[in-house]
Write an enzyme that holds these catalytic residues in place. Structure first.
Site, PDB file in Angstrom:
ATOM      1  N   GLU A  96       1.010  -1.058  -0.417  1.00 36.88           N
ATOM      2  CA  GLU A  96       0.425   0.643  -0.179  1.00 36.88           C
ATOM      3  C   GLU A  96       1.008   1.355   0.117  1.00 36.88           C
ATOM      4  O   GLU A  96       1.886   1.598   0.784  1.00 36.88           O
ATOM      5  CB  GLU A  96      -1.175  -0.368   1.141  1.00 36.88           C
TER       6      GLU A  96
ATOM      7  N   LYS B 135      -7.268  -1.575  11.012  1.00 38.99           N
ATOM      8  CA  LYS B 135      -7.185  -1.879   9.565  1.00 38.99           C
ATOM      9  C   LYS B 135      -6.024  -1.303   9.492  1.00 38.99           C
ATOM     10  O   LYS B 135      -4.919  -1.315   9.443  1.00 38.99           O
ATOM     11  CB  LYS B 135      -8.104  -1.755   8.671  1.00 38.99           C
TER      12      LYS B 135
ATOM     13  N   ASP C 109       3.607 -14.990  11.773  1.00 42.42           N
ATOM     14  CA  ASP C 109       2.569 -15.794  10.465  1.00 42.42           C
ATOM     15  C   ASP C 109       1.753 -13.742  11.210  1.00 42.42           C
ATOM     16  O   ASP C 109       1.116 -13.824  12.342  1.00 42.42           O
ATOM     17  CB  ASP C 109       2.231 -16.708  11.135  1.00 42.42           C
TER      18      ASP C 109
ATOM     19  N   HIS D  32      -2.552   9.928  -0.018  1.00 43.06           N
ATOM     20  CA  HIS D  32      -2.566   9.023   0.116  1.00 43.06           C
ATOM     21  C   HIS D  32      -2.646   8.806  -1.395  1.00 43.06           C
ATOM     22  O   HIS D  32      -1.789   8.402  -2.135  1.00 43.06           O
ATOM     23  CB  HIS D  32      -3.955   8.349   0.029  1.00 43.06           C
TER      24      HIS D  32
HETATM   25  C1  MEV Z   1      -5.885   3.005   5.136  1.00 42.00           C
HETATM   26  O1  MEV Z   1      -5.248   1.581   4.655  1.00 42.00           O
HETATM   27  C2  MEV Z   1      -6.071   3.161   6.617  1.00 42.00           C
HETATM   28  C3  MEV Z   1      -7.165   4.237   7.197  1.00 42.00           C
HETATM   29  O2  MEV Z   1      -8.327   3.917   6.704  1.00 42.00           O
HETATM   30  C4  MEV Z   1      -7.163   4.161   8.119  1.00 42.00           C
HETATM   31  C5  MEV Z   1      -8.282   4.988   8.850  1.00 42.00           C
HETATM   32  O3  MEV Z   1      -9.337   5.279   7.826  1.00 42.00           O
HETATM   33  O4  MEV Z   1      -8.099   5.105  10.350  1.00 42.00           O
HETATM   34  C6  MEV Z   1      -6.542   5.253   6.746  1.00 42.00           C
END
Ligand code: MEV
Length: 438
Positions: free
Chosen positions: A85, A280, A296, A393
């Site tokens: 990513e 995430k 792992d 991003h």
């Molecule tokens: C993207 O990979 C992760 C985010 O969505 C985490 C978040 O929203 O805190 C930017």
């Protein structure tokens, strides 16, 4: 109609590639070319990869990068991260730099207990089963001696075994619930071998236990397996600074920034839709280091998400507060990791990554990885509550878009420079490239 194949694993690699590309791809020659492009030119490295799994065709590369300037308990680290990513390493590096000037990260291992269970069915009197367990327990430990000797020499071993009555949840269901210390090994093989030995001893001892009726002797072992839920194998990482040092943008005062970050975390505590994405983002940092160090990541993911539900509802793994004018931001999570055994001894890049991390113990690695998760979360929340996530991003994603559109190096340079001051969307990049080519 494609017929099922038998004996596929016995075919040579070339035969496997031939079969897959013949039956499942449109352009066999092109598919074969892609597969061979990703072979390692060094035969012994390729053989190593071939032998990690069954039916290897080739390798799927993901980038390995590093995030520098992580000050952890007063020591500077550069953290290797394997991740596809675009923005993850940039975000980690930015957070590391921000906290470098504010005392860095403080970490602490809270526990290192691993878990495994023998799940079995018993029909009869629980009091008798309990007495049998008192008789059985020393035998379980004694019969595993050949498996535990080496681990004990390293300071680990079986720490306890208890009998758990689960029959109110599932008829006749009981467990031998064992806990382990596995030092620098993740310990899966050690734990599973001990558990299978416990099951063997259980079955042998029950057969000759005179207090049991014939029905009670008929204990049925369903399975013996370690648990990836390790709520007592946890680590804490924290950053803190006076609120007035929390200046992230010109639009918000430090107090407003701190309040917004805390609200963002409060939202993730009470709202699972947000909590999953919030966590995430944390796992972007965690998994990248877990993968780079040959651990792992599926086990880590499963354990972490179960931990995030430990209060009955899925919630944030990170927390924040203001305490006497100090902004504190921390994470607590389970990480069962190894720095010896498994891929750590086999994969040359994993070995190198561990060397870059100064050959950490498993406990040190737990702390480094928790920091990577916290840094990632701080970077994400800081963007989300200020300029939003898309600007940064998309900036990082620009090269992916240009590569997808087949831009040349000259075109890429020109467009990267153009988009320094212009908003990036896939459509706008496409239009700008078209314009450039005219
Ligand atoms: C993207 O990979 C992760 C985010 O969505 C985490 C978040 O929203 O805190 C930017």
């Amino acid at each position: 109609m494609i017929e099922p194949i038998s004996g596929f694993s016995k075919l040579s690699k070339e035969e496997k590639i031939d079969w897959v590309t013949t039956h499942y791809t449109q352009n066999k020659e092109q598919a074969k070319k892609i597969i061979s492009t990703y072979w390692n030119q060094n035969n012994s490295i390729q053989q190593l990869h071939d032998e990690f799994i069954e039916n290897t065709l080739t390798n799927l590369y993901i980038p390995l990068g590093v995030a520098p300037n992580f000050l952890i308990n007063g020591k500077l680290h550069v953290i290797p991260m394997a991740i596809e990513e675009s923005s993850v390493i940039a975000a980690a590096s930015k957070a590391a730099k921000f906290w470098l000037k504010r005392g860095g990260f403080k970490t602490e291992v809270l526990g290192t207990e691993k878990v495994g269970q023998v799940h079995f069915l018993f029909k009869g009197d629980f009091q008798k089963l309990n007495s049998f367990f008192t008789y059985l327990k020393p035998k379980l430990i004694a019969d595993s001696a050949s498996l535990t000797t080496n681990m004990e020499k390293r300071g680990g071993g079986i720490t306890d075994i208890i009998l758990r009555d689960k029959s109110t949840q599932l008829s006749n269901y009981f467990q031998l619930h064992a806990t382990f210390e596995t030092k620098d090994a993740m310990g899966a093989n050690f734990i599973n071998s001990c558990l299978e030995q416990f099951a063997t001893t259980l079955k042998a001892e029950v057969a000759t236990y005179t207090d049991f009726s014939d029905e009670e002797k008929n204990i049925e072992v369903i399975m013996s397996i370690l648990s990836n839920f390790v709520p007592n194998c946890t680590v804490r990482a924290e950053v803190s600074c006076p609120v007035e040092e929390l200046k992230l943008t010109s639009d918000l005062s430090p107090q407003q920034t701190a309040d917004k970050i805390i609200q963002a975390i409060n939202i993730a505590q009470v709202e699972p839709y947000r909590a999953v994405t919030h966590n995430k983002g944390i796992m972007n940092g965690i998994d990248a280091v877990v993968l780079a160090t040959g651990n792992d990541f599926r086990a880590i993911e499963a354990g972490v998400h179960a931990f995030a539900c430990k209060n009955g509802q899925y919630g944030s793994l990170s927390h924040a507060e203001i305490d006497k004018g100090i902004f504190k931001f921390w994470i607590e999570l389970p990480l069962a990791l190894g720095t010896v055994g498994g891929l750590t001894n086999l994969h040359p890049l994993v070995k190198l990554n561990l060397e870059i991390l100064q050959n950490p113990t498993a406990e040190e690695l737990m702390q480094i990885i928790a920091v990577a998760g916290l840094a990632q979360n701080f970077a994400a929340i800081s963007s989300l509550v200020t300029i939003g996530i898309q600007k940064g991003h998309m900036k990082m994603h620009l090269l992916n878009i240009l590569n997808q559109l087949g831009a040349s190096e000259i075109e890429k340079n020109k467009l990267v420079s153009h988009f320094k001051t212009n908003a990036i969307t896939h459509h706008k990049v496409k239009l700008q490239l078209k314009k450039l080519r005219k």
